[in-house]
Design a protein around this motif. Structure first.
Motif, PDB file in Angstrom:
ATOM      1  N   THR B  30       0.807  -1.221   0.000  1.00  0.00           N
ATOM      2  CA  THR B  30       0.000   0.000   0.000  1.00  0.00           C
ATOM      3  C   THR B  30       0.840   1.271   0.000  1.00  0.00           C
ATOM      4  N   ASP B  31       2.146   1.133  -0.071  1.00  0.00           N
ATOM      5  CA  ASP B  31       3.023   2.316  -0.088  1.00  0.00           C
ATOM      6  C   ASP B  31       3.018   2.967  -1.465  1.00  0.00           C
ATOM      7  N   TYR B  32       2.741   4.263  -1.472  1.00  0.00           N
ATOM      8  CA  TYR B  32       2.921   5.049  -2.690  1.00  0.00           C
ATOM      9  C   TYR B  32       4.339   5.610  -2.708  1.00  0.00           C
ATOM     10  N   ILE B  33       4.873   5.755  -3.890  1.00  0.00           N
ATOM     11  CA  ILE B  33       6.207   6.337  -4.077  1.00  0.00           C
ATOM     12  C   ILE B  33       6.018   7.799  -4.448  1.00  0.00           C
ATOM     13  N   HIS B  34       6.538   8.653  -3.599  1.00  0.00           N
ATOM     14  CA  HIS B  34       6.446  10.098  -3.821  1.00  0.00           C
ATOM     15  C   HIS B  34       7.827  10.665  -4.095  1.00  0.00           C
ATOM     16  N   TRP B  35       7.875  11.676  -4.931  1.00  0.00           N
ATOM     17  CA  TRP B  35       9.095  12.449  -5.150  1.00  0.00           C
ATOM     18  C   TRP B  35       8.811  13.923  -4.867  1.00  0.00           C
ATOM     19  N   TYR B  36       9.722  14.505  -4.105  1.00  0.00           N
ATOM     20  CA  TYR B  36       9.697  15.933  -3.835  1.00  0.00           C
ATOM     21  C   TYR B  36      11.076  16.487  -4.184  1.00  0.00           C
ATOM     22  N   ARG B  37      11.126  17.791  -4.363  1.00  0.00           N
ATOM     23  CA  ARG B  37      12.425  18.419  -4.519  1.00  0.00           C
ATOM     24  C   ARG B  37      12.440  19.694  -3.700  1.00  0.00           C
ATOM     25  N   GLN B  38      13.631  20.093  -3.311  1.00  0.00           N
ATOM     26  CA  GLN B  38      13.768  21.322  -2.536  1.00  0.00           C
ATOM     27  C   GLN B  38      14.860  22.176  -3.157  1.00  0.00           C
ATOM     28  N   LEU B  39      14.432  23.320  -3.664  1.00  0.00           N
ATOM     29  CA  LEU B  39      15.368  24.287  -4.205  1.00  0.00           C
ATOM     30  C   LEU B  39      15.923  25.109  -3.059  1.00  0.00           C
ATOM     31  N   PRO B  40      17.081  25.725  -3.247  1.00  0.00           N
ATOM     32  CA  PRO B  40      17.670  26.532  -2.169  1.00  0.00           C
ATOM     33  C   PRO B  40      16.710  27.599  -1.661  1.00  0.00           C
ATOM     34  N   TYR B  46       6.297  19.260  -4.278  1.00  0.00           N
ATOM     35  CA  TYR B  46       5.839  17.971  -4.787  1.00  0.00           C
ATOM     36  C   TYR B  46       6.153  17.852  -6.275  1.00  0.00           C
ATOM     37  N   VAL B  47       6.666  16.699  -6.676  1.00  0.00           N
ATOM     38  CA  VAL B  47       6.992  16.485  -8.088  1.00  0.00           C
ATOM     39  C   VAL B  47       6.023  15.492  -8.721  1.00  0.00           C
ATOM     40  N   ILE B  48       5.931  14.292  -8.135  1.00  0.00           N
ATOM     41  CA  ILE B  48       5.124  13.247  -8.756  1.00  0.00           C
ATOM     42  C   ILE B  48       4.942  12.101  -7.769  1.00  0.00           C
ATOM     43  N   HIS B  49       3.922  11.277  -7.954  1.00  0.00           N
ATOM     44  CA  HIS B  49       3.799  10.070  -7.142  1.00  0.00           C
ATOM     45  C   HIS B  49       3.112   8.975  -7.942  1.00  0.00           C
ATOM     46  N   GLY B  50       3.327   7.730  -7.504  1.00  0.00           N
ATOM     47  CA  GLY B  50       2.718   6.597  -8.180  1.00  0.00           C
ATOM     48  C   GLY B  50       2.679   5.384  -7.274  1.00  0.00           C
ATOM     49  N   LEU B  51       1.909   4.388  -7.698  1.00  0.00           N
ATOM     50  CA  LEU B  51       1.771   3.165  -6.919  1.00  0.00           C
ATOM     51  C   LEU B  51       2.408   1.985  -7.653  1.00  0.00           C
ATOM     52  N   THR B  52       1.929   1.691  -8.846  1.00  0.00           N
ATOM     53  CA  THR B  52       2.472   0.554  -9.586  1.00  0.00           C
ATOM     54  C   THR B  52       2.819   0.925 -11.024  1.00  0.00           C
ATOM     55  N   SER B  53       1.962   1.723 -11.618  1.00  0.00           N
ATOM     56  CA  SER B  53       2.181   2.054 -13.038  1.00  0.00           C
ATOM     57  C   SER B  53       3.056   3.289 -13.172  1.00  0.00           C
ATOM     58  N   ASN B  54       3.718   3.390 -14.304  1.00  0.00           N
ATOM     59  CA  ASN B  54       4.497   4.593 -14.604  1.00  0.00           C
ATOM     60  C   ASN B  54       3.560   5.789 -14.703  1.00  0.00           C
ATOM     61  N   VAL B  55       4.073   6.943 -14.325  1.00  0.00           N
ATOM     62  CA  VAL B  55       3.264   8.156 -14.260  1.00  0.00           C
ATOM     63  C   VAL B  55       3.992   9.288 -14.983  1.00  0.00           C
ATOM     64  N   ASN B  56       3.222  10.127 -15.614  1.00  0.00           N
ATOM     65  CA  ASN B  56       3.785  11.323 -16.255  1.00  0.00           C
ATOM     66  C   ASN B  56       3.006  12.545 -15.809  1.00  0.00           C
ATOM     67  N   ASN B  57       3.700  13.642 -15.593  1.00  0.00           N
ATOM     68  CA  ASN B  57       3.034  14.933 -15.434  1.00  0.00           C
ATOM     69  C   ASN B  57       3.886  16.000 -16.100  1.00  0.00           C
ATOM     70  N   GLY B  92       2.786   5.452   3.197  1.00  0.00           N
ATOM     71  CA  GLY B  92       1.869   4.366   3.483  1.00  0.00           C
ATOM     72  C   GLY B  92       0.668   4.825   4.261  1.00  0.00           C
ATOM     73  N   GLY B  93      -0.350   4.013   4.316  1.00  0.00           N
ATOM     74  CA  GLY B  93      -1.540   4.344   5.066  1.00  0.00           C
ATOM     75  C   GLY B  93      -1.233   4.530   6.527  1.00  0.00           C
ATOM     76  N   GLY B  94      -1.801   5.573   7.153  1.00  0.00           N
ATOM     77  CA  GLY B  94      -1.562   5.836   8.556  1.00  0.00           C
ATOM     78  C   GLY B  94      -0.326   6.662   8.834  1.00  0.00           C
TER      79      GLY B  94
END
Lengths: 113, 110
Positions: B30-40, B46-57, B92-94
Motif C-alpha cells: 500500500t506504499d505510494y512512491i512520492h518524489w519531492y524536490r527542494q530548491l535553495p 511535490y513532483v510526482i507520485h505513483g503506486l504501480t504504473s508509470n506516471v507522467n506529469n 503508506g496508510g496511517g
C-alpha cells in the motif's frame, strides 16, 4: 499568490520570548502540518491537524504549541524560545487521502539568540 | 517507515535527460512512491507520485520497477532551475509525516 503562505519569512528573537508563526492556505485542504528543518537534516514533524477540532503531536512537539483557528489557518507557537529551536519551519497542507501529496510553504527562518 | 536509498549527488548538463534512481526494497503493497524536490531557500515541492504504473506529469515522469523495489524519476530535459535536492519518499496508510532522507543533490551544468 502562493497556495500556502507563511509569515513571517524571517525572524530573529531572544531566548525566553514567545513567538508565533502563522500559516494560511487557499487550497481548501483539511490537513495541515508543521515541520522543522535543521541544517543537513531532513524535515521533522512537530504537529499536524486533520481538521479544526483534531490536532495531534508529531515527533518533536515539546516546547511547541499550535492553534487551528479555521480550516485555512494553522499557527505554531514557541512559548519560551530557546536557541536550539533555531531552524527553518515549514507549514504544509494535504487532502484527506493518505497518498495525496503535501504542499509546502516557503518557510520561516527563525533565529533565537 | 520503509527506507529509501538514493545516491548522494548527481550531475547532468542542461537540456539533457536526467534519471534519478531510488531503491526501496522493503516497500509494502500500500506504499505510494512520492518524489519531492527542494530548491535553495524554498520549501519542498511535490513532483510526482505513483503506486504501480508509470506516471507522467508536466514536471517529470516516474518509472516504477515491476517488483516495485526501485523507481526512477526522469526529468526529460533538464534546466538550470532543476538544480535541487530530490527526495524519494514512501507514503503508506496511517503515516502522517513525510520522512525526508538525505536525498540526491542534483547539479545542472550550463
Amino acid at each position: 499568490d502562493a497556495d500556502v503562505t507563511q509569515t513571517p519569512r524571517n525572524r530573529i528573537t531572544k531566548t525566553g520570548k514567545r513567538i508565533m508563526l502563522e500559516c494560511s492556505q487557499t487550497k481548501g485542504h483539511d490537513r495541515m502540518y508543521w515541520y522543522r528543518q535543521d541544517p543537513g537534516l531532513g524535515l521533522r514533524l512537530i504537529y499536524y491537524s486533520f481538521d479544526v477540532k483534531d490536532i495531534n503531536k508529531g515527533e518533536i512537539s515539546d516546547g511547541y504549541s499550535v492553534s487551528r483557528q479555521a480550516q485555512a489557518k494553522f499557527s505554531l507557537s514557541l512559548e519560551s524560545a530557546i536557541p536550539n529551536q533555531t531552524a527553518l519551519y515549514f507549514c504544509a497542507t494535504s487532502d484527506r487521502l493518505y497518498y495525496q501529496p503535501q504542499h509546502f510553504g516557503d518557510g520561516t527562518r527563525l533565529s533565537i539568540l | 517507515d520503509a527506507k529509501t536509498t538514493q545516491p548522494n549527488s548527481m550531475e547532468s548538463n542542461e537540456e539533457e535527460p536526467v534519471h534519478l534512481p531510488c531503491n526501496h526494497s522493503t516497500i509494502s503493497g500500500t506504499d505510494y512512491i512520492h518524489w519531492y524536490r527542494q530548491l535553495p531557500s524554498q520549501g519542498p515541492e511535490y513532483v510526482i507520485h505513483g503506486l504501480t504504473s508509470n506516471v507522467n506529469n508536466r514536471m517529470a515522469s516516474l518509472a516504477i520497477a515491476e517488483d516495485r523495489k526501485s523507481s526512477t524519476l526522469i526529468l526529460h530535459r533538464a534546466t538550470l532551475r532543476d538544480a535541487a535536492v530530490y527526495y524519494c519518499i514512501l507514503r503508506g496508510g496511517g503515516a502522517q509525516k513525510l520522512v525526508f532522507g538525505q536525498g540526491t543533490r542534483l547539479t545542472i551544468n550550463p
